[in-house]
Design a protein around this motif. Structure first.
Motif, PDB file in Angstrom:
ATOM      1  N   GLY A  41     -58.207  -5.394  61.348  1.00 31.65           N
ATOM      2  CA  GLY A  41     -58.181  -4.613  62.533  1.00 31.65           C
ATOM      3  C   GLY A  41     -60.476  -4.607  62.774  1.00 31.65           C
ATOM      4  N   ILE A  42     -60.534  -6.103  62.761  1.00 33.14           N
ATOM      5  CA  ILE A  42     -61.700  -5.978  62.930  1.00 33.14           C
ATOM      6  C   ILE A  42     -62.223  -6.729  64.773  1.00 33.14           C
ATOM      7  CG2 ILE A  42     -64.217  -7.910  62.305  1.00 33.14           C
ATOM      8  CD1 ILE A  42     -62.996  -7.606  59.879  1.00 33.14           C
ATOM      9  N   ARG A  43     -61.329  -7.807  64.780  1.00 38.11           N
ATOM     10  CA  ARG A  43     -61.147  -8.031  66.353  1.00 38.11           C
ATOM     11  C   ARG A  43     -61.080  -7.371  67.510  1.00 38.11           C
ATOM     12  NH1 ARG A  43     -56.804 -12.410  65.693  1.00 38.11           N
ATOM     13  NH2 ARG A  43     -56.014 -11.290  63.786  1.00 38.11           N
ATOM     14  N   LYS A  44     -60.397  -5.823  66.478  1.00 34.16           N
ATOM     15  CA  LYS A  44     -59.447  -4.596  68.606  1.00 34.16           C
ATOM     16  C   LYS A  44     -60.988  -3.652  68.195  1.00 34.16           C
ATOM     17  CE  LYS A  44     -54.700  -4.288  67.137  1.00 34.16           C
ATOM     18  NZ  LYS A  44     -53.792  -3.676  67.090  1.00 34.16           N
ATOM     19  N   LEU A  45     -61.950  -4.040  67.133  1.00 33.60           N
ATOM     20  CA  LEU A  45     -63.366  -2.814  67.052  1.00 33.60           C
ATOM     21  C   LEU A  45     -64.130  -3.852  68.342  1.00 33.60           C
ATOM     22  CD1 LEU A  45     -64.883  -0.734  66.121  1.00 33.60           C
ATOM     23  CD2 LEU A  45     -65.539  -2.098  64.276  1.00 33.60           C
ATOM     24  N   TYR A  46     -64.188  -5.348  67.883  1.00 30.21           N
ATOM     25  CA  TYR A  46     -64.833  -5.684  68.648  1.00 30.21           C
ATOM     26  C   TYR A  46     -64.254  -5.720  70.071  1.00 30.21           C
ATOM     27  CZ  TYR A  46     -66.411 -10.329  69.825  1.00 30.21           C
ATOM     28  OH  TYR A  46     -66.334 -11.278  71.487  1.00 30.21           O
ATOM     29  N   MET A  47     -63.176  -5.646  70.317  1.00 30.18           N
ATOM     30  CA  MET A  47     -62.806  -5.945  71.538  1.00 30.18           C
ATOM     31  C   MET A  47     -63.246  -4.399  72.488  1.00 30.18           C
ATOM     32  SD  MET A  47     -58.174  -5.761  73.286  1.00 30.18           S
ATOM     33  CE  MET A  47     -58.418  -4.723  72.828  1.00 30.18           C
ATOM     34  N   LYS A  48     -62.747  -3.757  71.243  1.00 26.14           N
ATOM     35  CA  LYS A  48     -63.463  -2.124  71.874  1.00 26.14           C
ATOM     36  C   LYS A  48     -64.862  -2.632  72.905  1.00 26.14           C
ATOM     37  CE  LYS A  48     -59.783   0.608  69.839  1.00 26.14           C
ATOM     38  NZ  LYS A  48     -59.232   1.463  69.131  1.00 26.14           N
ATOM     39  N   THR A  49     -66.110  -2.407  71.785  1.00 28.45           N
ATOM     40  CA  THR A  49     -66.428  -2.050  72.635  1.00 28.45           C
ATOM     41  C   THR A  49     -67.162  -3.633  72.930  1.00 28.45           C
ATOM     42  OG1 THR A  49     -67.030  -2.932  69.236  1.00 28.45           O
ATOM     43  CG2 THR A  49     -69.475  -2.701  70.743  1.00 28.45           C
ATOM     44  N   LEU A  50     -66.700  -4.112  73.218  1.00 25.15           N
ATOM     45  CA  LEU A  50     -66.898  -5.682  74.617  1.00 25.15           C
ATOM     46  C   LEU A  50     -66.651  -4.370  75.615  1.00 25.15           C
ATOM     47  CD1 LEU A  50     -65.301  -8.872  72.965  1.00 25.15           C
ATOM     48  CD2 LEU A  50     -67.933  -8.170  73.818  1.00 25.15           C
ATOM     49  N   LEU A  51     -65.293  -3.839  76.008  1.00 26.85           N
ATOM     50  CA  LEU A  51     -65.222  -3.350  77.032  1.00 26.85           C
ATOM     51  C   LEU A  51     -66.386  -2.391  77.869  1.00 26.85           C
ATOM     52  CD1 LEU A  51     -61.437  -2.807  76.506  1.00 26.85           C
ATOM     53  CD2 LEU A  51     -62.070  -4.049  78.418  1.00 26.85           C
ATOM     54  N   LYS A  52     -66.453  -1.145  76.442  1.00 32.19           N
ATOM     55  CA  LYS A  52     -67.878  -0.181  76.590  1.00 32.19           C
ATOM     56  C   LYS A  52     -68.877  -1.179  77.294  1.00 32.19           C
ATOM     57  CE  LYS A  52     -66.296   2.927  73.016  1.00 32.19           C
ATOM     58  NZ  LYS A  52     -67.470   3.885  72.055  1.00 32.19           N
ATOM     59  N   ILE A  53     -69.205  -2.811  76.381  1.00 32.44           N
ATOM     60  CA  ILE A  53     -70.771  -2.577  77.507  1.00 32.44           C
ATOM     61  C   ILE A  53     -70.157  -3.841  78.627  1.00 32.44           C
ATOM     62  CG2 ILE A  53     -71.927  -4.573  76.696  1.00 32.44           C
ATOM     63  CD1 ILE A  53     -71.450  -4.645  73.772  1.00 32.44           C
ATOM     64  N   PHE A  54     -69.174  -3.950  78.998  1.00 26.71           N
ATOM     65  CA  PHE A  54     -68.280  -4.320  80.329  1.00 26.71           C
ATOM     66  C   PHE A  54     -68.736  -3.870  80.769  1.00 26.71           C
ATOM     67  CE2 PHE A  54     -65.222  -8.325  78.147  1.00 26.71           C
ATOM     68  CZ  PHE A  54     -66.881  -8.491  77.646  1.00 26.71           C
ATOM     69  N   ALA A  55     -68.267  -1.841  80.893  1.00 24.28           N
ATOM     70  CA  ALA A  55     -68.098  -1.267  81.877  1.00 24.28           C
ATOM     71  C   ALA A  55     -70.031  -0.653  82.092  1.00 24.28           C
ATOM     72  CB  ALA A  55     -67.619   0.078  81.321  1.00 24.28           C
ATOM     73  N   TRP A  56     -70.963  -0.644  81.065  1.00 22.99           N
ATOM     74  CA  TRP A  56     -71.839  -0.713  81.102  1.00 22.99           C
ATOM     75  C   TRP A  56     -72.517  -1.361  82.456  1.00 22.99           C
ATOM     76  CZ3 TRP A  56     -76.486  -2.947  80.816  1.00 22.99           C
ATOM     77  CH2 TRP A  56     -77.987  -2.233  80.510  1.00 22.99           C
ATOM     78  N   ALA A  57     -72.251  -2.979  81.670  1.00 21.75           N
ATOM     79  CA  ALA A  57     -72.634  -4.016  82.715  1.00 21.75           C
ATOM     80  C   ALA A  57     -72.291  -3.663  83.962  1.00 21.75           C
ATOM     81  CB  ALA A  57     -72.891  -5.515  81.655  1.00 21.75           C
ATOM     82  N   THR A  58     -71.318  -3.477  84.119  1.00 16.03           N
ATOM     83  CA  THR A  58     -70.200  -3.937  86.036  1.00 16.03           C
ATOM     84  C   THR A  58     -71.254  -2.627  86.963  1.00 16.03           C
ATOM     85  OG1 THR A  58     -68.240  -4.511  85.304  1.00 16.03           O
ATOM     86  CG2 THR A  58     -68.245  -3.548  87.232  1.00 16.03           C
ATOM     87  N   LEU A  59     -71.445  -1.218  86.250  1.00 18.20           N
ATOM     88  CA  LEU A  59     -71.927  -0.258  86.947  1.00 18.20           C
ATOM     89  C   LEU A  59     -73.928  -0.610  87.307  1.00 18.20           C
ATOM     90  CD1 LEU A  59     -70.192   3.083  85.070  1.00 18.20           C
ATOM     91  CD2 LEU A  59     -69.804   2.763  86.949  1.00 18.20           C
ATOM     92  N   ARG A  60     -74.231  -0.978  86.027  1.00 18.94           N
ATOM     93  CA  ARG A  60     -75.544  -1.305  86.319  1.00 18.94           C
ATOM     94  C   ARG A  60     -75.440  -2.293  87.412  1.00 18.94           C
ATOM     95  NH1 ARG A  60     -80.207  -1.258  87.861  1.00 18.94           N
ATOM     96  NH2 ARG A  60     -81.497  -1.232  87.458  1.00 18.94           N
ATOM     97  N   MET A  61     -74.792  -3.311  87.228  1.00 16.45           N
ATOM     98  CA  MET A  61     -74.598  -4.217  88.420  1.00 16.45           C
ATOM     99  C   MET A  61     -75.041  -3.983  90.123  1.00 16.45           C
ATOM    100  SD  MET A  61     -72.718  -7.971  88.872  1.00 16.45           S
ATOM    101  CE  MET A  61     -71.585  -7.210  88.844  1.00 16.45           C
ATOM    102  N   GLU A  62     -73.867  -3.110  90.023  1.00 17.11           N
ATOM    103  CA  GLU A  62     -73.286  -2.398  91.260  1.00 17.11           C
ATOM    104  C   GLU A  62     -74.642  -1.114  91.565  1.00 17.11           C
ATOM    105  OE1 GLU A  62     -69.947  -0.052  90.161  1.00 17.11           O
ATOM    106  OE2 GLU A  62     -68.398  -2.191  90.561  1.00 17.11           O
ATOM    107  N   ARG A  63     -74.911  -0.683  90.578  1.00 10.26           N
ATOM    108  CA  ARG A  63     -75.963   0.303  90.957  1.00 10.26           C
ATOM    109  C   ARG A  63     -77.224  -0.691  91.838  1.00 10.26           C
ATOM    110  NH1 ARG A  63     -78.320   3.638  86.209  1.00 10.26           N
ATOM    111  NH2 ARG A  63     -75.551   3.885  85.608  1.00 10.26           N
ATOM    112  N   GLY A  64     -77.782  -1.632  91.146  1.00 10.56           N
ATOM    113  CA  GLY A  64     -78.920  -2.496  91.086  1.00 10.56           C
ATOM    114  C   GLY A  64     -78.589  -3.192  93.053  1.00 10.56           C
TER     115      GLY A  64
END
Length: 456
Positions: A41-64
């Motif tokens: 289950g390490i890869r699925k945990l890795y995927m969930k972590t990436l999704l949270k990072i991508f969501a933050w990066a997208t919001l930050r890019m739109e705000r900037g």
């Protein structure tokens, strides 16, 4: 003899310990699970972590971008032109109705306004044709910290830039070497294992070993791409004596399917490393390889495939009837050859998630080495695989109709657009028959109207 200084000896010891720990981690967390087909289950945990990072990066890019009054590029997922699914006759009637007060039944066979229909269709095709865009990478609405996947990539803030730089270091300095090591391990074991199994006498023991050697090696190669695969309806997996057909996005489609099933591959004989792998594999398993001179002989190919599927003890054949890679937004025309031999067809739909890495191989733009480098420097390869119920050709159905029915089932299950166009248009010009088809439709409408009036 060279004498090592205390500092040099310490460096060598640390390097040795590091390599031992790395090899142990690879053995325990990757190779052994691949042998037994399990996951921690390490890869699925890795995927969930990436999704949270991508969501933050997208919001930050739109705000900037909003703070700096920058216009963000938004991809048109449904095309830039709204198109209604109406027929040629209906649209021409609508043009005539809007441009003339005459009743439709009194209009002449031809009106000059009919030209506007073909002009508009031509302009729509130039601006937003539904074929060419299937041969380029699917555009993302969110940013996955890869500069190659978003037109909005530019300096927004220091934090976002640091995060992107950290991602580059992780992907190129940690993930890439690890994945290359795993790919080398998987390919080496495949060549060595199938070569050894090939020397065993034919029988159940050889088949058992061959199956598990193939599965183990393909699962290691899947982990070399950090592939996270979800398989659905495994009860419908292809069986011996049948043909497995799937939509085609990437060369790694083979690895994705072969890590969950045991198939006979079909393909052309190659040289170099690929040739070594092919020769080793065919010793352990009855794959169907063709010489370059044989590939263009349709009758010979059909004969070899028919002989294979008629033997119910042989493995199901894995075929991608599109004949080329499509960008995973649609399914294009299936070649009829594999649907003419009368075998049971097991359709499989493959849908990739481009958020983590684009699996599409644009062969006209990237060579195989460049493509594999892009795959191994992506975050991960995430996809879903659906095994559909087996399908057989009906009595009054020809091979083309059967192929279209299978294609429609795959498109519907995978959420893909079902297109009638030939994927060969990636490299070839449109055939004259396609142009003539539109001319025939228009002339049939005109002649049909004339005949109707003659009868009345």
């Amino acid at each position: 003899m060279f004498l090592l200084l205390p500092f040099d000896s310490l460096i060598v010891n640390l390097l040795g310990i590091s390599l031992t720990v790395l090899f142990t981690l690879l053995l325990v967390f990757i190779i052994v699970p691949a042998v037994f087909g399990v996951s921690f289950g390490i890869r699925k945990l890795y995927m969930k972590t990436l999704l949270k990072i991508f969501a933050w990066a997208t919001l930050r890019m739109e705000r900037g971008a909003k703070e700096k009054n920058h216009q963000l590029y938004k991809p048109y997922t449904n095309g830039i032109i709204a198109k209604d699914p109406t027929s040629l006759e209906e649209e021409i009637k609508e043009i005539r109705r809007s441009g003339s007060n005459k009743a439709l039944d009194k209009t002449p066979e031809f009106e000059l306004s009919d030209i506007f229909y073909f002009c508009r269709k031509g302009m729509e095709t130039i601006m937003d044709d539904e074929v060419t865009k299937r041969f380029s990478a699917e555009e993302l609405e969110s940013w996955n910290l890869l500069s190659r996947t978003n037109y909005n990539f530019q300096y927004i803030s220091l934090r976002l830039t640091i995060l992107w730089g950290l991602g580059v270091l992780i992907r190129y300095c940690f993930l890439l070497p690890l994945r290359i090591a795993l790919a080398f391990t998987g390919i080496s074991l495949l060549v060595a294992g199938t070569t050894v199994v090939g020397y065993l006498p034919s029988g159940r023991f050889k088949e058992f070993l061959s199956k598990h050697v193939h599965l183990m090696c393909y699962r290691i190669c899947v982990r070399a791409l950090t592939a996270i695969i979800t398989y659905h309806n495994r009860k419908n997996r292809p069986r011996n004596g049948g043909i497995c057909v799937a939509n085609h996005t990437s060369p790694i489609d083979v690895i994705i399917l072969a890590s969950d099933g045991y198939y006979a591959m079909v393909g052309q004989v190659h040289g170099g490393l690929m040739g070594v792998i092919q020769r080793a594999m065919v010793k352990a398993c009855p794959h169907v390889w063709f010489e370059r001179s044989e590939v263009k002989d349709r009758h010979l190919v059909a004969k070899r495939l028919t002989e294979h599927v008629q033997d119910k003890s042989k493995l199901p054949i894995l075929i991608f009837p599109e004949g080329t890679c499509i960008n995973n937004t649609s399914v294009m025309m299936f070649k009829k050859g594999s649907f003419e031999i009368g075998a049971t067809v097991y359709p499989v739909a493959i849908k990739y998630d481009p958020q983590f890495g684009d699996a599409f191989w644009n062969s006209s733009k990237y060579g195989m080495v460049t493509y594999l480098l892009r795959m191994m420097t992506s975050w991960a390869i995430v996809c879903s695989v659906w095994y559909l119920p087996p399908m057989t050709r009906e009595k009054e159905e020809d091979a083309v109709q059967f192929a279209n029915r299978v294609k429609s089932a795959i498109a519907r299950q995978g959420g893909l657009v079902d297109l009638l166009w030939d994927g060969g248009l990636k490299r070839e010009k449109v055939k004259d028959t396609f142009k003539e088809e539109q001319q025939k439709l228009y002339s049939k409408m005109i002649v049909g109207n004339h005949e109707d009036r003659s009868r009345s």
